[in-house]
Design an enzyme around this catalytic site. Sequence first.
Site, mmCIF file in Angstrom:
data_model
loop_
_atom_site.group_PDB
_atom_site.id
_atom_site.type_symbol
_atom_site.label_atom_id
_atom_site.label_comp_id
_atom_site.label_asym_id
_atom_site.label_seq_id
_atom_site.Cartn_x
_atom_site.Cartn_y
_atom_site.Cartn_z
ATOM 1 N N HIS A 67 6.529 -22.380 -46.478
ATOM 2 C CA HIS A 67 7.854 -22.898 -46.441
ATOM 3 C C HIS A 67 8.475 -22.446 -47.581
ATOM 4 O O HIS A 67 8.957 -23.518 -48.483
ATOM 5 C CB HIS A 67 7.828 -24.428 -46.183
ATOM 6 N N GLU A 123 7.890 -23.459 -34.438
ATOM 7 C CA GLU A 123 7.860 -23.133 -35.770
ATOM 8 C C GLU A 123 7.094 -21.815 -35.767
ATOM 9 O O GLU A 123 6.094 -21.577 -35.209
ATOM 10 C CB GLU A 123 7.188 -24.187 -37.041
ATOM 11 N N HIS A 137 6.447 -32.574 -36.609
ATOM 12 C CA HIS A 137 7.438 -32.619 -37.747
ATOM 13 C C HIS A 137 8.989 -32.110 -37.365
ATOM 14 O O HIS A 137 9.926 -32.077 -38.290
ATOM 15 C CB HIS A 137 7.255 -32.185 -39.144
ATOM 16 N N HIS A 196 -3.577 -26.300 -38.210
ATOM 17 C CA HIS A 196 -3.902 -25.701 -39.500
ATOM 18 C C HIS A 196 -5.065 -26.456 -39.942
ATOM 19 O O HIS A 196 -5.354 -27.587 -39.821
ATOM 20 C CB HIS A 196 -2.742 -26.010 -40.590
HETATM 21 FE FE LIG Z 1 5.534 -26.765 -38.631
HETATM 22 FE FE LIG Z 2 2.272 -25.607 -39.060
#
Ligand SMILES: [Fe+2]
Ligand SMILES: [Fe+2]
Length: 404
Positions: free
Chosen positions: A24, A83, A148, A228
């Site tokens: 990010h 994402e 999220h 993850h």
């Molecule tokens: Fe994500």
């Molecule tokens: Fe992710």
Amino acid sequence: MAIVEVKPGVHWVGAVDWNVRQFHGATYSTHRGTTYNAYFVQGSKYRALVDTVHAPFTEVLVSHLKNLGDLSKIDYVVINHVEMDHTGALPHIMELCPKAKVYCSQRAVEPLKQHFGDLGWDITPVKTGDTLDLGGKTIHFIEAPMLHWPDSMFSFIPEDKLLLPNDAFGQHLASSQRFDDEVDNAILMDEAAKYYANILLPFNALVARKIKEIVDMGIEFDTIAPSHGVIWRKDPGQIIKAYQNWSTGVETPGRVSPEVVVVFDTMWNSTEIMAEAITDELSALGYNVNLYNIGRTDYSDIIREILEAKAVVVGSPTMNNAMLPSLSSLLDALKGLRPQGKIGVAFGSHGWKGGAVPQLTSLLSEAGIKVIDPGLAIQWVPSETDIEASRDLARKLDQALKDL
Ligand SMILES: [Fe+2]
Ligand SMILES: [Fe+2]
Ligand SMILES: Cc1cc2nc3c(=O)[nH]c(=O)nc-3n(C[C@H](O)[C@H](O)[C@H](O)COP(=O)(O)O)c2cc1C
């Protein structure tokens, strides 16, 4: 890394990104790398791929899938989250499996097109309660908006008692091992906490509600396979309990966490002397304190510690009427993350008019941290009196902590 059977007929087909050190943008330091987990589910009638991987790892995913059979025979691609760390490989997968139908939440449909263009995919939006029958294995969908992203959802396979919640319950932890019982538990929980603190903290209430919803639904699972890090099979209750705790401000059971986090920057060490005095006094009062020079520690690591701390103390000298810009990232991030139930106070040294302490104070407030005192601003190099005032600030914090 080789494919691994998670459950009979369900394989991990993801990729390990050993050397990624930032996620990010520059907001999240991934000291231990990460993984992009994708799962191949073989039913008696149909085959589904749940999530894909970050685009640079597309060939890894493709070779894993080839090991499991004819790629073009994938019937469904379930996209739990738009994402790109999980969809980067999707366009290529869809080229290889042109007949595959994409299943995703309604809120993922437009974003998928906005990411990849309208490539003519056969997209089926699903909502909580919808199912996909693969023959002997059924994928149940549970929307998880804002965990999220708006589009996020969980997939659940009751026949295997397997929950595939995408980013939720994940950790940025690269490993040659795929399961929780194969890695060091303290490291695992630390990475899970850092993930929660930096990604999920703003959604505390939603996390608590979603966990309750899942419990109330009575769904039985013995394995949680996030997108993850490692898969929770030994003790999925451990991460569920930790999420319940973190979302309500309780620290990880068994972990000795700092109660107070002191963060500062300094040009000529005056503010550092104050930070040391505050830390010393708090420590003498029996508190577990962590002290950070912001210039030496990545702020996402500090946020991980703040997750379980009760108080945040920030210090900066004044430069050009303001705090040092190095503290902005942390305070801006905290403003977005809005940690709940924490108290704080500011301190710093200045030469003439000052400015840093009131600025830090208002930034703490903006982050939802309850400020217990206007803070301590001293001039130039701390005198004995200033050091005593710093200790006094620690004592005020002690009192405020006792009053919590
Ligand atoms: Fe994500
Ligand atoms: Fe992710
Ligand atoms: C580039 C620079 C700009 C400064 N700007 C201000 C200022 O605007 N207002 C002020 O009161 N002090 C200002 N100061 C003085 C510092 O705040 C003062 O030296 C302070 O004691 C430094 O604390 P430190 O040792 O923790 O870095 C400035 C100092 C420097 C080097």
